[in-house]
Design a protein around this motif. Structure first.
Motif, PDB file in Angstrom:
ATOM      1  N   ASN A   1      -9.387   2.809   5.744  1.00 16.19           N
ATOM      2  CA  ASN A   1     -10.522   1.996   5.369  1.00 16.19           C
ATOM      3  C   ASN A   1      -9.822   0.925   4.180  1.00 16.19           C
ATOM      4  O   ASN A   1     -10.300  -0.338   4.102  1.00 16.19           O
ATOM      5  CB  ASN A   1     -11.590   2.732   4.681  1.00 16.19           C
ATOM      6  CG  ASN A   1     -12.433   3.553   5.778  1.00 16.19           C
ATOM      7  OD1 ASN A   1     -12.391   3.146   6.740  1.00 16.19           O
ATOM      8  ND2 ASN A   1     -13.094   4.732   5.171  1.00 16.19           N
ATOM      9  N   ALA A   2      -8.694   1.267   3.411  1.00 16.51           N
ATOM     10  CA  ALA A   2      -8.340   0.586   2.242  1.00 16.51           C
ATOM     11  C   ALA A   2      -7.596  -0.690   3.002  1.00 16.51           C
ATOM     12  O   ALA A   2      -7.697  -1.869   2.639  1.00 16.51           O
ATOM     13  CB  ALA A   2      -7.423   1.279   1.564  1.00 16.51           C
ATOM     14  N   ILE A   3      -6.887  -0.406   4.191  1.00 13.34           N
ATOM     15  CA  ILE A   3      -6.248  -1.245   4.793  1.00 13.34           C
ATOM     16  C   ILE A   3      -7.144  -2.167   5.448  1.00 13.34           C
ATOM     17  O   ILE A   3      -6.925  -3.459   5.358  1.00 13.34           O
ATOM     18  CB  ILE A   3      -5.293  -0.882   6.117  1.00 13.34           C
ATOM     19  CG1 ILE A   3      -4.174  -0.002   5.350  1.00 13.34           C
ATOM     20  CG2 ILE A   3      -4.663  -1.754   7.007  1.00 13.34           C
ATOM     21  CD1 ILE A   3      -3.386   0.812   6.297  1.00 13.34           C
TER      22      ILE A   3
ATOM     23  N   ARG B   1      -4.291 -12.930   4.162  1.00 15.30           N
ATOM     24  CA  ARG B   1      -3.774 -13.976   5.055  1.00 15.30           C
ATOM     25  C   ARG B   1      -3.089 -13.310   6.020  1.00 15.30           C
ATOM     26  O   ARG B   1      -3.001 -13.656   7.108  1.00 15.30           O
ATOM     27  CB  ARG B   1      -3.240 -15.167   4.297  1.00 15.30           C
ATOM     28  CG  ARG B   1      -4.201 -15.933   3.479  1.00 15.30           C
ATOM     29  CD  ARG B   1      -3.107 -16.875   2.743  1.00 15.30           C
ATOM     30  NE  ARG B   1      -2.702 -17.777   3.690  1.00 15.30           N
ATOM     31  CZ  ARG B   1      -1.610 -18.735   3.234  1.00 15.30           C
ATOM     32  NH1 ARG B   1      -1.315 -18.900   1.965  1.00 15.30           N
ATOM     33  NH2 ARG B   1      -1.308 -19.640   4.196  1.00 15.30           N
ATOM     34  N   TRP B   2      -2.257 -12.345   5.743  1.00 12.90           N
ATOM     35  CA  TRP B   2      -1.471 -11.673   6.567  1.00 12.90           C
ATOM     36  C   TRP B   2      -1.560 -10.274   6.541  1.00 12.90           C
ATOM     37  O   TRP B   2      -1.382  -9.620   5.252  1.00 12.90           O
ATOM     38  CB  TRP B   2       0.087 -12.017   6.303  1.00 12.90           C
ATOM     39  CG  TRP B   2       0.264 -13.495   6.565  1.00 12.90           C
ATOM     40  CD1 TRP B   2       0.126 -14.285   7.552  1.00 12.90           C
ATOM     41  CD2 TRP B   2       0.680 -14.508   5.311  1.00 12.90           C
ATOM     42  NE1 TRP B   2       0.458 -15.673   7.414  1.00 12.90           N
ATOM     43  CE2 TRP B   2       0.798 -15.640   5.862  1.00 12.90           C
ATOM     44  CE3 TRP B   2       0.729 -14.456   3.894  1.00 12.90           C
ATOM     45  CZ2 TRP B   2       1.161 -16.852   5.241  1.00 12.90           C
ATOM     46  CZ3 TRP B   2       0.914 -15.333   3.246  1.00 12.90           C
ATOM     47  CH2 TRP B   2       1.159 -16.736   3.788  1.00 12.90           C
ATOM     48  N   LEU B   3      -1.256  -9.301   7.382  1.00  9.49           N
ATOM     49  CA  LEU B   3      -1.070  -7.910   7.457  1.00  9.49           C
ATOM     50  C   LEU B   3       0.360  -7.344   8.169  1.00  9.49           C
ATOM     51  O   LEU B   3       0.285  -8.000   9.293  1.00  9.49           O
ATOM     52  CB  LEU B   3      -2.313  -7.187   8.182  1.00  9.49           C
ATOM     53  CG  LEU B   3      -2.386  -5.786   8.284  1.00  9.49           C
ATOM     54  CD1 LEU B   3      -2.462  -5.346   6.878  1.00  9.49           C
ATOM     55  CD2 LEU B   3      -3.761  -5.341   9.050  1.00  9.49           C
TER      56      LEU B   3
ATOM     57  N   LEU C   1       0.842  -1.275  -0.021  1.00  2.00           N
ATOM     58  CA  LEU C   1       0.058   0.118   0.056  1.00  2.00           C
ATOM     59  C   LEU C   1       0.790   1.484   0.012  1.00  2.00           C
ATOM     60  O   LEU C   1       1.641   1.507   0.727  1.00  2.00           O
ATOM     61  CB  LEU C   1      -0.862  -0.015   1.279  1.00  2.00           C
ATOM     62  CG  LEU C   1      -1.836   1.031   1.107  1.00  2.00           C
ATOM     63  CD1 LEU C   1      -2.982   0.883  -0.058  1.00  2.00           C
ATOM     64  CD2 LEU C   1      -2.734   1.078   2.407  1.00  2.00           C
ATOM     65  N   ALA C   2       0.659   2.022  -1.057  1.00  2.00           N
ATOM     66  CA  ALA C   2       1.691   3.200  -1.251  1.00  2.00           C
ATOM     67  C   ALA C   2       0.797   4.579  -0.885  1.00  2.00           C
ATOM     68  O   ALA C   2      -0.326   4.556  -0.940  1.00  2.00           O
ATOM     69  CB  ALA C   2       1.968   3.459  -2.745  1.00  2.00           C
ATOM     70  N   TYR C   3       1.385   5.284  -0.307  1.00  2.00           N
ATOM     71  CA  TYR C   3       0.904   6.802  -0.043  1.00  2.00           C
ATOM     72  C   TYR C   3       1.586   7.895  -0.147  1.00  2.00           C
ATOM     73  O   TYR C   3       3.157   7.741  -0.213  1.00  2.00           O
ATOM     74  CB  TYR C   3       0.273   6.668   1.451  1.00  2.00           C
ATOM     75  CG  TYR C   3       1.539   6.281   2.472  1.00  2.00           C
ATOM     76  CD1 TYR C   3       2.350   7.160   3.166  1.00  2.00           C
ATOM     77  CD2 TYR C   3       1.929   4.973   2.763  1.00  2.00           C
ATOM     78  CE1 TYR C   3       3.382   6.825   3.937  1.00  2.00           C
ATOM     79  CE2 TYR C   3       2.899   4.662   3.562  1.00  2.00           C
ATOM     80  CZ  TYR C   3       3.604   5.427   4.148  1.00  2.00           C
ATOM     81  OH  TYR C   3       4.779   5.141   5.063  1.00  2.00           O
ATOM     82  N   ASP C   4       1.206   8.989  -0.208  1.00  2.00           N
ATOM     83  CA  ASP C   4       2.135  10.235  -0.436  1.00  2.00           C
ATOM     84  C   ASP C   4       2.987  10.301   0.954  1.00  2.00           C
ATOM     85  O   ASP C   4       2.723  10.459   2.077  1.00  2.00           O
ATOM     86  CB  ASP C   4       1.353  11.508  -0.173  1.00  2.00           C
ATOM     87  CG  ASP C   4       0.828  11.574  -1.815  1.00  2.00           C
ATOM     88  OD1 ASP C   4       1.335  11.281  -2.848  1.00  2.00           O
ATOM     89  OD2 ASP C   4      -0.310  12.170  -1.856  1.00  2.00           O
TER      90      ASP C   4
ATOM     91  N   ALA D   1      -1.150 -11.075   1.229  1.00  2.00           N
ATOM     92  CA  ALA D   1      -0.616 -10.008   2.458  1.00  2.00           C
ATOM     93  C   ALA D   1      -0.660  -8.894   1.948  1.00  2.00           C
ATOM     94  O   ALA D   1      -0.701  -8.482   0.761  1.00  2.00           O
ATOM     95  CB  ALA D   1       0.824 -10.590   2.608  1.00  2.00           C
ATOM     96  N   VAL D   2      -0.774  -8.056   3.273  1.00  2.00           N
ATOM     97  CA  VAL D   2      -0.710  -6.475   2.833  1.00  2.00           C
ATOM     98  C   VAL D   2       0.450  -5.969   3.500  1.00  2.00           C
ATOM     99  O   VAL D   2       0.744  -6.077   4.685  1.00  2.00           O
ATOM    100  CB  VAL D   2      -1.922  -5.864   3.538  1.00  2.00           C
ATOM    101  CG1 VAL D   2      -2.043  -4.156   3.418  1.00  2.00           C
ATOM    102  CG2 VAL D   2      -3.391  -6.192   2.807  1.00  2.00           C
TER     103      VAL D   2
END
Length: 108
Positions: A96-98, A106-108, A21-24, A76-77
């Motif tokens: 919310n995306a997470i 299965r994994w975070l 998950l990419a973010y600024d 996984a995330v």
């Protein structure tokens, strides 16, 4: 496990894509290393963000991405670190995306 497929874990379950998950403000070098390592293990990596647009890292590089809500099941995330992580943790769109990705992984 000798002779095992790189897309199957030790229990025999298929390993689906890994979502980064990419973010600024993310650390692009950290994200790049994760993509390289997972790719070297022949795992599929999807770089996603909340919006359907690239994000800018803290050192100005742009990371191409897909919308997180457009991704189905994943194994996984991963949320890499970076200078923008504190403000990102307070962003409802990101949390919310997470939550959505975590409910299908299965994994975070």
């Amino acid at each position: 496990m000798p002779g095992a497929s790189p897309h199957v874990d030790a229990s025999g379950a298929e390993i689906g894509p890994i979502v980064l998950l990419a973010y600024d403000g993310l650390a692009a070098d950290e994200a790049s290393v994760l993509v390289d390592i997972l790719g070297a293990a022949s795992l599929d990596v999807i770089i996603a963000s909340v919006q359907a647009k690239p994000v800018t890292s803290h050192n100005g590089r742009v990371v191409p991405s897909r919308r997180a809500v457009d991704i189905g099941r994943c194994s996984a995330v991963i949320v890499p670190g970076g200078l923008g992580v504190a403000s990102t943790a307070e962003d409802r769109g990101v949390t919310n995306a997470i939550a959505q990705l975590a409910s299908q992984s299965r994994w975070l």
